[in-house]
Design a protein around this motif. Structure first.
Motif, PDB file in Angstrom:
ATOM      1  N   MET A   1       0.956  -1.213  -0.016  1.00  0.00           N
ATOM      2  CA  MET A   1       0.065   0.056  -0.091  1.00  0.00           C
ATOM      3  C   MET A   1       0.901   1.169  -0.064  1.00  0.00           C
ATOM      4  O   MET A   1       1.710   1.402   0.784  1.00  0.00           O
ATOM      5  CB  MET A   1      -0.817   0.142   1.389  1.00  0.00           C
ATOM      6  CG  MET A   1      -2.040   0.860   1.182  1.00  0.00           C
ATOM      7  SD  MET A   1      -3.435   0.351   2.267  1.00  0.00           S
ATOM      8  CE  MET A   1      -2.901   0.776   3.842  1.00  0.00           C
ATOM      9  N   ASN A  47     -17.692   1.892  10.920  1.00  0.00           N
ATOM     10  CA  ASN A  47     -17.134   0.933  10.117  1.00  0.00           C
ATOM     11  C   ASN A  47     -17.575   0.509   8.911  1.00  0.00           C
ATOM     12  O   ASN A  47     -17.998  -0.730   8.463  1.00  0.00           O
ATOM     13  CB  ASN A  47     -17.078  -0.194  11.352  1.00  0.00           C
ATOM     14  CG  ASN A  47     -16.259  -1.462  10.939  1.00  0.00           C
ATOM     15  OD1 ASN A  47     -15.184  -1.132  10.079  1.00  0.00           O
ATOM     16  ND2 ASN A  47     -16.736  -2.376  11.613  1.00  0.00           N
ATOM     17  N   PRO A  48     -17.483   1.465   7.732  1.00  0.00           N
ATOM     18  CA  PRO A  48     -18.006   1.204   6.536  1.00  0.00           C
ATOM     19  C   PRO A  48     -17.254  -0.029   5.750  1.00  0.00           C
ATOM     20  O   PRO A  48     -16.022   0.107   5.961  1.00  0.00           O
ATOM     21  CB  PRO A  48     -18.136   2.388   5.924  1.00  0.00           C
ATOM     22  CG  PRO A  48     -17.192   3.155   6.349  1.00  0.00           C
ATOM     23  CD  PRO A  48     -16.763   2.813   7.926  1.00  0.00           C
ATOM     24  N   ALA A  49     -18.120  -0.816   4.988  1.00  0.00           N
ATOM     25  CA  ALA A  49     -17.264  -1.616   4.129  1.00  0.00           C
ATOM     26  C   ALA A  49     -17.214  -0.714   2.538  1.00  0.00           C
ATOM     27  O   ALA A  49     -18.208  -0.805   1.963  1.00  0.00           O
ATOM     28  CB  ALA A  49     -17.710  -2.727   3.821  1.00  0.00           C
ATOM     29  N   PHE A  52     -13.964   5.257   2.776  1.00  0.00           N
ATOM     30  CA  PHE A  52     -13.442   5.514   3.973  1.00  0.00           C
ATOM     31  C   PHE A  52     -12.529   6.760   4.181  1.00  0.00           C
ATOM     32  O   PHE A  52     -11.260   6.994   3.254  1.00  0.00           O
ATOM     33  CB  PHE A  52     -12.850   4.247   4.792  1.00  0.00           C
ATOM     34  CG  PHE A  52     -12.823   4.448   6.273  1.00  0.00           C
ATOM     35  CD1 PHE A  52     -14.098   4.720   6.935  1.00  0.00           C
ATOM     36  CD2 PHE A  52     -11.397   3.936   6.825  1.00  0.00           C
ATOM     37  CE1 PHE A  52     -13.783   4.442   8.262  1.00  0.00           C
ATOM     38  CE2 PHE A  52     -11.415   3.959   8.244  1.00  0.00           C
ATOM     39  CZ  PHE A  52     -12.537   4.288   8.942  1.00  0.00           C
ATOM     40  N   ARG A  70      -9.650   6.154   1.397  1.00  0.00           N
ATOM     41  CA  ARG A  70      -9.324   4.654   0.907  1.00  0.00           C
ATOM     42  C   ARG A  70     -10.345   3.811   1.059  1.00  0.00           C
ATOM     43  O   ARG A  70     -11.384   4.112   1.807  1.00  0.00           O
ATOM     44  CB  ARG A  70      -8.243   4.257   1.884  1.00  0.00           C
ATOM     45  CG  ARG A  70      -7.513   2.912   1.693  1.00  0.00           C
ATOM     46  CD  ARG A  70      -6.660   2.421   2.807  1.00  0.00           C
ATOM     47  NE  ARG A  70      -7.170   2.387   4.068  1.00  0.00           N
ATOM     48  CZ  ARG A  70      -7.648   1.137   4.680  1.00  0.00           C
ATOM     49  NH1 ARG A  70      -7.531   0.257   4.058  1.00  0.00           N
ATOM     50  NH2 ARG A  70      -8.105   1.357   5.908  1.00  0.00           N
ATOM     51  N   THR A  72     -12.186   0.483   1.960  1.00  0.00           N
ATOM     52  CA  THR A  72     -11.777  -0.795   2.848  1.00  0.00           C
ATOM     53  C   THR A  72     -11.775  -1.972   2.456  1.00  0.00           C
ATOM     54  O   THR A  72     -11.270  -3.110   2.834  1.00  0.00           O
ATOM     55  CB  THR A  72     -12.580  -0.459   4.167  1.00  0.00           C
ATOM     56  OG1 THR A  72     -13.968  -0.663   3.928  1.00  0.00           O
ATOM     57  CG2 THR A  72     -12.273   0.722   4.860  1.00  0.00           C
ATOM     58  N   ARG A  73     -12.485  -2.154   1.125  1.00  0.00           N
ATOM     59  CA  ARG A  73     -12.683  -3.454   0.461  1.00  0.00           C
ATOM     60  C   ARG A  73     -11.579  -3.694  -0.436  1.00  0.00           C
ATOM     61  O   ARG A  73     -11.027  -4.837  -0.531  1.00  0.00           O
ATOM     62  CB  ARG A  73     -14.020  -3.497  -0.347  1.00  0.00           C
ATOM     63  CG  ARG A  73     -15.302  -3.658   0.623  1.00  0.00           C
ATOM     64  CD  ARG A  73     -16.381  -3.252  -0.254  1.00  0.00           C
ATOM     65  NE  ARG A  73     -16.490  -2.026  -1.047  1.00  0.00           N
ATOM     66  CZ  ARG A  73     -17.193  -1.678  -1.763  1.00  0.00           C
ATOM     67  NH1 ARG A  73     -18.489  -2.258  -1.896  1.00  0.00           N
ATOM     68  NH2 ARG A  73     -17.076  -0.509  -2.534  1.00  0.00           N
ATOM     69  N   THR A  74     -10.957  -2.889  -0.826  1.00  0.00           N
ATOM     70  CA  THR A  74      -9.836  -3.244  -2.025  1.00  0.00           C
ATOM     71  C   THR A  74      -8.753  -2.218  -1.527  1.00  0.00           C
ATOM     72  O   THR A  74      -7.503  -2.733  -2.083  1.00  0.00           O
ATOM     73  CB  THR A  74     -10.061  -2.290  -3.246  1.00  0.00           C
ATOM     74  OG1 THR A  74     -10.279  -1.025  -2.929  1.00  0.00           O
ATOM     75  CG2 THR A  74     -11.642  -2.819  -3.887  1.00  0.00           C
ATOM     76  N   HIS A  75      -8.368  -1.677  -0.529  1.00  0.00           N
ATOM     77  CA  HIS A  75      -7.244  -0.955   0.060  1.00  0.00           C
ATOM     78  C   HIS A  75      -6.861   0.231  -1.004  1.00  0.00           C
ATOM     79  O   HIS A  75      -5.749   0.698  -1.059  1.00  0.00           O
ATOM     80  CB  HIS A  75      -6.089  -1.675   0.259  1.00  0.00           C
ATOM     81  CG  HIS A  75      -6.321  -2.656   1.477  1.00  0.00           C
ATOM     82  ND1 HIS A  75      -5.532  -3.786   1.759  1.00  0.00           N
ATOM     83  CD2 HIS A  75      -7.272  -2.661   2.377  1.00  0.00           C
ATOM     84  CE1 HIS A  75      -6.015  -4.332   2.814  1.00  0.00           C
ATOM     85  NE2 HIS A  75      -6.974  -3.704   3.259  1.00  0.00           N
TER      86      HIS A  75
END
Lengths: 101, 416
Positions: A1, A47-49, A52, A70, A72-75
């Motif tokens: 990352m 805390n969303p998917a 973010f 960012r 949070t599912r894929t970074h």
């Protein structure tokens, strides 16, 4: 990352430490209902998917706080700005944050 | 079919044609007494104990993928009950006791192996802290032994005792701790629950909740609505997402934790060893691979994969503890999504929505808790009161200040 630091350019995540969700705002301790507001501020998270916004500290670089967008599912990181440009009036204090991992 | 030496022999002699699927693939019924959302170890154990201990057999376990496809299939398989605090230790010891009788009870080989868990200490202060924890364990009737450096050397002579920064001074040993086969735990509970009448609904995702006023009366799924008197969530990793559909906002962040396995080796390390000066733990699987891990990556994630800084950190910890690891090749690494609660301890409790119950916040320590988590969650669902070993694991403890701060950290060490 890799995180695109607005000051230093694209840098490895190694150089940064993390503070977390950039949405909570420190409540006014003198306001009525401050206790409930602080409970919410300290403990509860959306805390969303997905999309973010979060605080990162460029400890091994320019030593500035960044607000990073960012997924949070894929970074995947879609942007980063200096916290001082966007965070008024309650940005995180480096005194508490520098010891963050 | 009961598994036994005889059934093994008979099937061996008849071309292995007598085996049947270990559980059914039923269609959802319109209504159940209890629905458990989440077909991992905790959810399936809950369903099993509901049927076995409380006689509630009209139960469905609803799983969005296949059972055991989440953290139950992604952990490092360590079981132990070496906790300090009164809110934790009786619960984890109850789990250990259930582990000890699990295979006989389920008639399933879960490969429970009490090979010992050794936590190393590297300083006087850490020795004092471990002595305190060991004493707390013994006060709760749990085995613990404080070893000096010679005691550790007798067990693991190849560790780096003379490490200049982190010399090994000794360790806290729980001989009853060890490992179990994570997938077999899931399959064993699934098979045993299914035999008692529990419906296991795989590839069925919960997309919302049915409600009447405040009360939750069932779930919407990709296979249609299913009603229930009570709904229990055991979806660690996705708790915020699923509970959010019921309007709950929780003291939980989702973080990614990585784990690692090396190429298969001859027997090298016969127990579980943890490094006290960094976050690193290691054991060896029965297949020969070294299984090890360390810290969470440290940022919110639902991605089930991590990044290189933590891989480097874990490998540095391993090298500081056990220099011979330097010549071992890494075979695989993977990530799982942890429910990081804000005090680092779990939640087994009712929710503000009547009919909705929560089992969540296991951080990176949920596997060892599987039997007791199921036992206590089933107790809560059946009787509407907390089991005596899980009374402290309340959802409202964050509001009231009754945190279970075993380590004093939650998702972010600087916050709590």
């Amino acid at each position: 990352m890799r995180i695109p630091c607005p000051f230093c350019g694209s840098r490895d995540a190694h150089e940064f430490s993390y503070l977390g969700d950039a949405t909570p705002r420190r409540p006014d301790p003198a306001a009525p209902g401050a206790e409930a507001a602080f409970f919410d501020y300290v403990y509860l998270r959306d805390n969303p998917a997905g999309a973010f916004e979060e605080w990162w500290y460029h400890a091994a670089g320019c030593r500035q706080w960044l607000k990073v967008a960012r997924d949070t599912r894929t970074h995947a990181i879609t942007g980063a700005v200096l916290a001082r440009d966007v965070a008024a009036p309650a940005a995180p204090t480096p005194a508490g944050g520098e010891t963050a991992r | 079919m009961r598994y036994s030496v005889l059934s093994l022999l008979l099937n061996g002699l008849t071309g292995q044609r007598g085996w049947r699927p270990a559980w059914r693939e039923p269609n959802p019924k319109p209504a159940y007494d209890v629905i458990i959302v989440g077909g991992g170890g905790h959810g399936l154990a809950t369903a099993y104990y509901l049927a076995r201990q409380h006689g509630i057999r009209n139960v469905a376990v609803i799983e969005k993928g296949y059972i055991g496809s989440g953290n139950a299939g992604r952990n490092t398989t360590i079981i132990r009950s070496n906790y300090l605090l009164p809110g934790n230790e009786p619960f984890y010891e109850w789990s250990m006791k259930l582990w000890e009788g699990l295979e006989q009870e389920l008639n399933y080989n879960a490969m429970v192996s009490q090979r010992g868990v050794l936590n190393l200490y590297h300083s006087d202060a850490q020795r004092d802290a471990y002595a305190r924890r060991g004493n707390a364990m013994r006060l709760h009737g749990v085995d613990s032994e404080l070893l000096d450096a010679e005691g550790v050397r007798a067990m693991y002579p190849f560790l780096d005792f003379a490490n200049a920064r982190f010399p090994i001074r000794g360790g806290l040993l729980q001989r009853r701790g060890g490992t179990a086969r994570h997938d077999a735990v899931v399959w064993g509970y699934a098979r045993a629950a299914d035999a008692l009448g529990v419906d296991i609904l795989q590839n069925c995702e919960v997309t919302g909740f049915l409600s009447e006023g405040d009360a939750i009366t069932g779930v919407e799924t990709t296979r249609g609505p299913v009603r229930a008197k009570k709904v229990g969530l055991a979806v660690a990793g996705s708790t915020s997402r699923v509970a959010g559909k019921a309007g709950l906002r929780l003291p939980i962040e989702s973080h990614v934790l990585q784990a690692f396995v090396s190429e298969g080796l001859k027997p090298l390390i016969d127990g579980v060893v943890t490094f006290g000066a960094g976050h690193f733990y290691i054991s060896q699987s029965d297949k020969g691979g070294l299984v090890f891990g360390g810290d969470i990556d440290g940022y919110n994630s639902y991605a089930q994969r991590g990044n290189l800084p933590v891989i480097e950190d874990v490998c540095e910890g391993g090298m500081a503890l056990m220099p011979r690891l330097g010549r071992v090749r890494l075979l695989r690494h993977w990530g799982g999504i942890m429910d990081m609660s804000m005090d680092g301890s779990p939640i087994i409790d009712r929710t503000p929505r009547p009919g909705l119950y929560l089992n969540a916040g296991w951080c990176y320590g949920g596997f060892k808790a599987t039997p007791a988590s199921g036992w206590c969650f089933a107790h809560l669902l059946a009787r509407d009161e907390a089991h005596e070993t899980a009374r402290a694991m309340r959802l409202d403890r964050f509001r009231t200040g009754h945190l279970i701060d075993e380590k004093g950290v939650g998702a972010q060490p600087n916050l709590h």
